[in-house]
Design a protein around this motif. Structure first.
Motif, mmCIF file in Angstrom:
data_model
loop_
_atom_site.group_PDB
_atom_site.id
_atom_site.type_symbol
_atom_site.label_atom_id
_atom_site.label_comp_id
_atom_site.label_asym_id
_atom_site.label_seq_id
_atom_site.Cartn_x
_atom_site.Cartn_y
_atom_site.Cartn_z
ATOM 1 N N UNK A 1 0.838 -1.200 0.000
ATOM 2 C CA UNK A 1 0.000 0.000 0.000
ATOM 3 C C UNK A 1 0.872 1.248 0.000
ATOM 4 N N UNK A 2 2.011 1.158 0.645
ATOM 5 C CA UNK A 2 2.905 2.314 0.668
ATOM 6 C C UNK A 2 3.529 2.525 -0.714
ATOM 7 N N UNK A 3 3.950 1.415 -1.314
ATOM 8 C CA UNK A 3 4.544 1.534 -2.651
ATOM 9 C C UNK A 3 3.550 2.058 -3.666
ATOM 10 N N UNK A 4 2.288 1.702 -3.493
ATOM 11 C CA UNK A 4 1.274 2.154 -4.442
ATOM 12 C C UNK A 4 0.845 3.596 -4.180
ATOM 13 N N UNK A 5 1.381 4.177 -3.112
ATOM 14 C CA UNK A 5 1.020 5.560 -2.830
ATOM 15 C C UNK A 5 -0.283 5.704 -2.078
ATOM 16 N N UNK A 6 -0.798 4.608 -1.575
ATOM 17 C CA UNK A 6 -2.009 4.710 -0.755
ATOM 18 C C UNK A 6 -1.611 5.233 0.617
ATOM 19 N N UNK A 7 -0.637 4.599 1.208
ATOM 20 C CA UNK A 7 -0.092 5.082 2.477
ATOM 21 C C UNK A 7 1.187 5.866 2.185
ATOM 22 N N UNK A 8 1.742 6.431 3.235
ATOM 23 C CA UNK A 8 3.034 7.079 3.084
ATOM 24 C C UNK A 8 2.940 8.587 3.249
ATOM 25 N N UNK A 9 3.852 9.274 2.573
ATOM 26 C CA UNK A 9 3.936 10.720 2.760
ATOM 27 C C UNK A 9 2.711 11.431 2.216
ATOM 28 N N UNK A 10 2.051 10.790 1.254
ATOM 29 C CA UNK A 10 0.899 11.449 0.658
ATOM 30 C C UNK A 10 -0.227 10.436 0.479
ATOM 31 N N UNK A 11 -1.130 10.435 1.437
ATOM 32 C CA UNK A 11 -2.242 9.488 1.435
ATOM 33 C C UNK A 11 -3.102 9.711 0.196
ATOM 34 N N UNK A 12 -3.206 8.721 -0.660
ATOM 35 C CA UNK A 12 -3.978 8.816 -1.918
ATOM 36 C C UNK A 12 -3.631 10.079 -2.695
ATOM 37 N N UNK A 13 -2.393 10.537 -2.573
ATOM 38 C CA UNK A 13 -2.015 11.735 -3.305
ATOM 39 C C UNK A 13 -2.580 13.018 -2.744
ATOM 40 N N UNK A 14 -3.151 12.969 -1.534
ATOM 41 C CA UNK A 14 -3.748 14.180 -0.970
ATOM 42 C C UNK A 14 -2.717 15.075 -0.313
ATOM 43 N N UNK A 15 -1.493 14.572 -0.196
ATOM 44 C CA UNK A 15 -0.454 15.393 0.425
ATOM 45 C C UNK A 15 -0.402 15.242 1.934
ATOM 46 N N UNK A 16 -1.352 14.496 2.515
ATOM 47 C CA UNK A 16 -1.259 14.316 3.963
ATOM 48 C C UNK A 16 -0.576 12.988 4.283
ATOM 49 N N UNK A 17 0.155 13.028 5.396
ATOM 50 C CA UNK A 17 0.974 11.897 5.743
ATOM 51 C C UNK A 17 0.123 10.828 6.435
ATOM 52 N N UNK A 18 0.434 9.576 6.171
ATOM 53 C CA UNK A 18 -0.265 8.478 6.859
ATOM 54 C C UNK A 18 0.634 7.251 6.833
ATOM 55 N N UNK A 19 1.214 6.929 7.971
ATOM 56 C CA UNK A 19 2.105 5.770 7.979
ATOM 57 C C UNK A 19 1.573 4.708 8.937
#
Lengths: 163, 628, 671
Positions: free
Chosen positions: B280-298
């Motif tokens: 999910x992190x690699x796909x950009x769902x999680x990580x520095x930009x949740x679903x590309x919204x720019x908010x962090x979610x780890x």
């Protein structure tokens, strides 16, 4: 056996966890992987490098059932004594293995360091009750006889290797 | 990253691949089936298909025609494993061994036939069930949270998305306010599946209104009740649903960091959850930009280290912080001051896995399932003396009778044979729960009804017990468990459970008096009201509920020094039925203390004075002439 | 904050900023029983004795419940009574029951509560397997058989003292409070402050008794037994005889000691005055030179050990003055022959201290001349109380007597040593006059006084700016050092006492049930100062006489020999398994992984050496081990290569030394 005073791997583990005291449990788990138990020296070193008292490290290590403060055998046999297994007579398997290996609850490891026998509260494989785990491999629907056969198989294999 | 790769493209890519799949073979890769050798079965399918010159698709990552061979999470029917299903037909095979694979490939994959000898046979009707839906165990359930566990490849993020996964979370991330998210969960009436049944929405709301720059969401996967494995199955079978639930919860309270605390006895669940987080992190769902919204979610997966008490939320938080897992007093509640002193909500796996479904169905739709005070479904781990054991899911409010008779296929004797009238009790909710008896068979299983009956849903372990079970021994077993798992912090739990266990030992070993019984009740009551955390407060439940329903059994042990079920070794008196004994002398030879006398071909006799009640004679008799 | 009201047992009670319901209830004069609640430490919630009934909430622990407007609280009910009694009964069932012979005596909370709550019978069998009593520490006796696992000692050691020498180990009914790895207290980083014993509700941790040895000396007619009494003892001892905390009982203590058979009774405050002269001179010299500032006080042996273990780089900052106890010992043994014709070998020096760490201090090798310690035996206030009781002396009826001369005269400066800030104030009384060269009638330095555990102030004496920190509780000391290290603060003088509030609250003092005992004892010492004729140590005529007749002058060679000491880095834990045997012919390299060396880069050095050995292909010829502490912490990182010990070792030095040793070995082999 790892040299108890050689902390190269412990250093690497600590680094991987950023020397963060909140990661103590994960660090101890990784260190236990290296030594197969938690030597006093390693715990003292961990305490030093995390900047926490050794008594705290010991407190954590002795709290959790997964940590072992004594060296364990190469094969760790965990007999599930969850409800389902208990109802299906896991204690009989435990007794059979104890007798076969000459072990007791005070004395859970064979002198040749081959086997350690433990009970665990529940492996969550209740559908396979009664169950036994040998080094992370689950064996289910056992009887005292089939459990003994599994252990005998290991003993035979080990004997063959040594011969 | 999602600017270029949206959920839609992932879904359509996957759909394009799936369209080209001729047939799909699903091999159950849950812990139970894996233990029975399902991975070898899986690999054999690949080999056999290739031997037939067919393309075996293990990963669906490019569109090409072939046969898909995938693993799945636990399908619940572990005793019948390894389980293999063939789609689209929906054929299901049980106890499949490596050597059966060639035939299945020939008949059912390349051909259109059913290998009947591997299909499930109904033990009472004797009819063969070719399809999963024909098997009573399955078709009498309502699989909602577990639905996907059966055929989703838990290691394939794209498949989860293709099934509509993560859309609810993305919608919430881009369109909803935290207030709206909490309101939806509150409206849905979802209650925590981990024990007490506290309304999840209220918990979230409490954390949401805290003014703090940092908040956490924690998934409690420390399922430790002996006899319960629902959470393990969800984590192994549908890890992304748990992550999606966590994202929704995090959005609801304003958290940007989550921890998934998984019990160390569940290595496969740990691996699957880690994999899911990584994918999910690699796909950009999680990580520095949740679903590309720019908010962090780890999210971080934490492996427990073997302490049942860590299922208690404050103990779990202590454990994540690297401390001994000892509970702390509430207040402050975790929602106010939790992990690293920040507002934190902790929900269990099943609760979180239910959340995305609520957002897909809408609060109204969710409320339509189950009963108004306890909406939704509940998974139970069904074990003990029944024909079918395994993982089941039913709407809240289903009766015990439906579960035992219809889904579990009825009560069995000690040897596994069906025996309709032998039902004695059900232990529900593990060491913190209580027992239910005959009179409760029509009781709807939901939070409030169970509480009234002196039991609790707990984590959802359901252990069915037949007449040969000694209820005092069962109470002693659970007490031994909690005594062993008590963290040792508060006096009532540490010392009280120790004394209760000693008193129960006195009872089963014939040393008890009526005072023992009244003292046991008094301590039980004090441990219940006095303990610091839920482990201690609920530890006396098995004792109190067995005392309530099986008092005469206790009295038999205490007054008559007799175990009605014949299970308590110290109270057994062995006798030989002269009618049945043929005088073979086997028992005489087996007896370690020479307590059995008799001449050959004449009925033998046991000397009660010498007998040490070891039971060796009982086990040796081939003519059922010895009874205890 | 606005006052609010709630109801306790039908009585309206107003509350404000109390941090929990328990404190509100106690303010309402209801003595709710507890084991694990101490206002200065975190809330633990384990003993469950403070459970009360709150309307709408049911049974809740008062310690972790917030008071709220309109709350209706009941502190007794049938259930509450039953629960409290059950808790005590359960604890008694796993508690070794030697109450009549337990040195905790009547201050045992378990005994008190058992009686108070009417627990007349224990219906459970004794469930504890006896374990060995730990007698390894010179200061404390640890008897796990009496532990109720309330965790007070653990939190004290961790939260207040930041030492963490003891912690919980194992779990459930196997839980035990113990030092790391089950070692003995004497083998670990315990600084002997005894605060654990002060908060321990039972006899699980008590001052290590030396009563028998003292009686033996008193009954040996060939010895001259000399007592010295520390200032803090006089304001607390009376508590055991029903007097208010803070009541000054100096005269009766002296009388009691004489009755028991002490041949001389001296006042440790006298050597406190002497300490001031030496320490203030040292301070002024350092201030002038600008060297080794801030100066740290050194009268507290727990603080000294703490510094040796955790901050070896600051050892040079400690005043080299011995503590008043040790000065008295050294002075008596060195001078009584000349002054009163009592030879040193006949003297048994017994000090009566509020402190458990003093027992450790007396045994430090630095404080012995040859085999002869300056102070032979140390009694805590608690032990003296027991001896007075054993003697049958009716303490409150004793006629007051005076100390013996010449070491029995004190100024107020020597008396206030027992309070946190007292040493600082006494130093200032001396230093201010010394700087200005004028006698000043004022002797009170208010800034040095106060309740807070960490106080900072500066004052200007003519041109001289003095910046001072006063810390009590070792956690506060750690904070002071953090401020110094970070450059946030600069101080000239730092006073540290390990016990919160100073020696009057020492680990050997009687255990008080008075909520305000600390303030009362503190006040008692300041009152004592006021009552005395003289207040400034430099005005003590007997000190002047001692210098004149014997010590020459402050800082003289003899004064140095007798009154000053040295410090050295100390390892925290000992008792490890022996180091592994190296294989025949291997070069042994040991790298110290103690904290100081670690912080100075031992780990990088270790990795570097390993990499170097690999690069040289020399791994097989070398056995490389981590080791714990060569006690050269101030010179770390320390590496031992063969027999050679390299201090401040760099990777280059280590490489060179390894090559040299390997070459040497090769040569040997060839020969």
């Amino acid at each position: 056996m790892e040299n108890l005073r050689n902390f190269e791997q412990v250093c690497a583990i600590l680094k991987e966890h950023d020397h963060n005291p909140n990661r103590l449990i994960a660090i101890l788990q990784a260190v236990q992987e290296v030594y197969r138990y938690l030597p006093e020296e390693a715990m003292t070193f961990i305490a030093t490098s995390l900047g926490i008292p050794p008594a705290k490290v010991f407190g954590v290590a002795s709290f959790y059932a997964h940590f072992t403060l004594e060296p364990k055998g190469r094969y760790v046999l965990k007999i599930c004594d969850g409800t389902a297994c208990h109802v299906k007579k896991s204690t009989e398997i435990e007794e059979a293995l104890r007798k076969h290996l000459g072990l007791s609850s005070q004395n859970p490891t064979t002198p040749d360091m081959l086997f350690t026998l433990e009970t665990v509260s529940c492996l969550g494989t209740c559908g396979l009750a009664p169950a036994l785990v040998i080094n992370d491999e689950v064996h289910g629907l056992l009887s005292p006889q089939s459990a003994l056969a599994l252990v005998q198989e290991i003993q035979d294999r080990e004997a063959a290797v040594h011969a | 990253m999602l600017e270029t790769m949206t959920l839609e493209t992932l879904k359509s890519d996957h759909d394009r691949c799936a369209e080209l799949v001729h047939k799909r073979i699903i091999v159950c890769a849950g812990t139970g089936c894996t233990a029975n050798g399902s991975m070898a079965v899986h690999d054999e399918f690949v080999r056999q298909l290739e031997a037939h010159g067919q393309k075996a698709l293990v990963v669906l990552d490019k569109p090409e025609p072939g046969y898909q061979v995938s693993g799945s999470g636990c399908q619940g029917f572990c005793q019948m494993g390894p389980l293999v299903s063939i789609l689209p037909e929906g054929l299901m095979y049980c106890k499949v061994r490596q050597q059966d694979v060639a035939e299945i490939v020939r008949e059912s994959v390349l051909g259109e036939n059913c290998v009947e000898r591997l299909a499930y046979k109904c033990p009472d009707s004797g009819c063969t069930c070719k399809h999963m839906d024909d098997i009573p165990f399955y078709h009498r359930q309502s699989r909602f949270v577990l639905r996907m566990c059966g055929f989703l490849d838990p290691e394939d993020l794209a498949e989860y998305i293709a099934q509509g996964g993560y859309f609810a979370a993305r919608k919430a991330a881009t369109e909803s306010t935290p207030e709206q998210i909490c309101a939806t969960v509150l409206e849905s009436g979802l209650r925590g599946r981990g024990g007490g049944g506290f309304p999840a929405g209220r918990k979230w709301e409490m954390a949401r209104i805290q003014d703090s720059p940092k908040k956490y969401i924690v998934c409690n996967g420390d399922e430790g009740d002996p006899g319960a494995f629902m959470d393990r199955s969800v984590m192994e079978g549908n890890p992304h649903s748990v992550l999606e639930g966590m994202i929704l919860a995090a959005l609801g309270i304003g958290a940007d960091e989550g921890y998934i605390y998984v019990r160390a006895e569940y290595p496969l669940a740990v691996a699957r959850m880690k994999r899911a987080v990584r994918d999910a992190t690699e796909a950009g769902i999680l990580g520095e930009s949740l679903f590309g919204t720019g908010r962090r979610m780890t999210m971080t997966v934490i492996e427990g280290a073997g302490a049942f008490v860590c299922g208690e939320e404050t103990a779990l938080l202590s454990s994540i912080e690297g401390n001994r897992g000892m509970p702390t007093p509430k207040p402050p509640f975790p929602a106010q001051k939790g992990l690293f002193d920040c507002p934190t909500i902790i929900n269990n796996v099943e609760t979180l896995a239910t959340v995305p479904l609520i957002f897909r169905l809408g609060a109204e739709g969710f409320r339509a399932i189950g009963i108004p005070s306890s909406p939704g479904t509940k998974t139970f781990a069904l074990t003990g003396h029944v024909a079918n054991t395994g993982l089941i899911e039913v709407p809240m409010g289903t009766t015990l009778r439906h579960i035992i008779e219809d889904i579990a296929g009825g009560v069995t004797d000690d040897h596994g044979a069906l025996c309709g009238t032998d039902f004695k009790a059900v232990q529900i909710g593990g060491p913190s729960g209580g027992c239910l008896v005959q009179e409760h068979l029509e009781l709807p299983l939901d939070f409030d009804s169970l509480k009234k009956a002196g039991a609790m849903v707990g984590s959802g372990g359901l252990v069915v017990m037949n007449r040969s079970t000694c209820m005092v021994e069962i109470a002693r077993f659970f007490m031994q468990f909690t005594q062993n798992e008590s963290c040792g912090k508060c006096v009532p739990c540490r010392e009280g459970t120790r004394q209760m266990l000693a008193l129960l030992n006195d009872i089963v070993e014939g040393r008890a008096t009526l005072e023992t019984l009244s003292l046991l009740e008094e301590v039980a009551e004090m441990v219940q009201i006095g303990s610091l955390c839920a482990l201690g407060k609920t530890a006396p439940n098995p004792v109190l509920s067995t005392l309530r329903y099986f008092r005469e059994e206790y009295l038999a042990h205490v007054v008559d020094k007799r175990c009605p079920a014949g299970k308590c070794a110290a109270l057994r008196t062995f006798s030989i039925d002269e009618e049945k004994c043929i005088g073979c002398g086997l028992c005489r030879r087996k007896c370690p203390v020479g307590a059995i006398e008799g001449s050959p071909k004449k009925p033998h006799r046991i000397d009660g004075e010498k007998c040490i009640r070891c039971g060796a004679c009982l086990d040796s008799c081939k003519f059922a002439a010895i009874s205890a | 904050m606005k006052r609010q009201t709630l109801k306790i047992d039908n009585t309206p009670v107003s509350f404000g900023e109390e941090r929990n319901l328990l404190e509100v209830i106690r303010k309402a004069h209801i003595e709710l029983p507890t084991f694990c609640y101490h206002s200065e430490m975190s809330i633990y919630g384990a003993c469950r004795l403070c459970m009360v009934e709150v309307e709408g909430m049911g049974m809740v622990p008062a310690c972790s419940t917030l008071p709220a407007e309109g709350m209706v609280v009941r502190t007794t009910s049938e259930q509450i009574r039953k629960l409290r009694k059950m808790v005590i009964e359960l604890l008694l069932a796993s508690h070794v029951g030697d109450c009549p012979s337990c040195s905790k005596g009547p201050s045992c909370q378990l005994q008190k509560l058992g009686q108070r709550l009417g627990v007349d019978k224990v219906r459970f069998p004794q469930s504890r397997t006896p374990v060995r009593i730990d007698l390894s520490s010179p200061s404390l006796l640890r008897d796990p058989n009496k532990c109720v696992l309330c965790g007070d000692c653990v939190r004290m050691c961790n939260e207040i003292q930041t030492v963490g020498a003891i912690d919980f180990a194992y779990r459930g009914s196997k839980s035990t409070v113990m030092p790391c790895f089950g070692k003995d207290l004497g083998e670990v980083e315990c600084v002997n402050c005894g605060q654990c014993a002060r908060v321990c509700p039972t006899g699980a941790l008590v001052p290590r008794p030396n009563i028998d040895e003292v009686w033996k000396a008193l009954h040996d007619s060939s010895r001259t037994v000399v007592a010295q009494v520390a200032p803090a003892v006089r304001v607390a001892l009376g508590e055991a005889f029903g007097l208010e905390p803070g009541t000054i009982t100096t005269g009766r203590i002296v009388a009691a000691l004489r009755r028991m058979g002490f041949d001389r009774v001296y006042d440790t405050s006298f050597t406190a005055d002497l300490t001031i002269l030496e320490e203030a001179e040292e301070f002024l010299a350092r201030k002038k030179e600008g060297q080794n500032l801030p100066q740290f006080t050194s009268c507290c042996p727990a603080w000294v050990k703490f510094t040796e273990q955790y901050y070896p780089e600051y050892l040079g900052h400690l005043s080299t003055c011995s503590s008043p106890q040790q000065m008295m010992g050294a002075l008596c043994k060195a001078s009584l022959k000349k002054l009163q014709n009592i030879p040193a070998e006949k003297i048994v020096m017994v000090s009566i201290m509020p402190c458990t760490a003093k027992k450790y201090e007396a045994r430090r090798p630095e404080h012995s001349r040859g085999d002869e310690p300056d102070v032979d035996l140390v009694l805590t206030t608690q032990e003296l109380i027991l001896m007075i009781k054993e003697s049958g002396l009716v303490f409150n009826q004793l006629e007051q007597e005076s100390f013996d001369m010449p070491f029995g005269f004190t100024t107020g400066g020597g008396v206030i040593f027992g309070n946190s800030g007292g040493v600082t104030e006494a130093v200032l009384r001396y230093a201010a006059e010394k700087i200005t060269g004028r006698k000043d009638s004022n002797y009170i330095f208010k800034a040095a006084r106060g309740q807070e555990g960490l106080r900072e102030f500066s004052l200007t004496v003519e041109e001289t700016q003095l910046s001072v920190a006063v810390a009590s509780g070792l956690g506060n000391a750690r904070e002071v050092i953090r401020r110094i290290q970070s450059g946030e603060k600069h101080y000239d003088l730092v006073e540290v006492m390990a016990c919160p509030g100073g020696c009057m609250n020492g680990g050997g003092q009687p255990i008080s049930s008075d909520a305000d005992y600390k303030a009362k004892r503190t006040c008692g010492l300041y009152d004592n100062d006021k009552m005395l004729q003289l207040h400034k140590p430099q005005e003590n005529p007997y000190i002047a006489e001692a210098y004149e007749k014997f010590l020459q002058k402050p800082g003289s060679h003899l004064a140095h020999e007798l009154l000053h000491t040295t410090y050295s880095p100390k390892r925290r834990t000992s008792g490890f398994a022996p180091e592994p045997e190296q294989e025949e012919g291997q070069l042994e390299i040991s790298i110290c992984f103690g904290t100081s060396c670690f912080l100075r880069g031992a780990q990088q050095l270790y990795s570097g050496i390993n990499a170097f050995l690999a690069e040289q292909g020399a791994k097989a010829q070398v056995s490389i081990n981590a080791t714990f502490c060569y006690e050269r912490c101030d010179r770390g990182p320390v590496v031992k290569i063969g027999e050679e010990v390299l201090e401040h070792c760099t990777l280059d030095q280590a490489r060179a030394a390894i090559l040299q040793h390997l070459a040497g070995r090769k040569a040997e082999v060839q020969i």
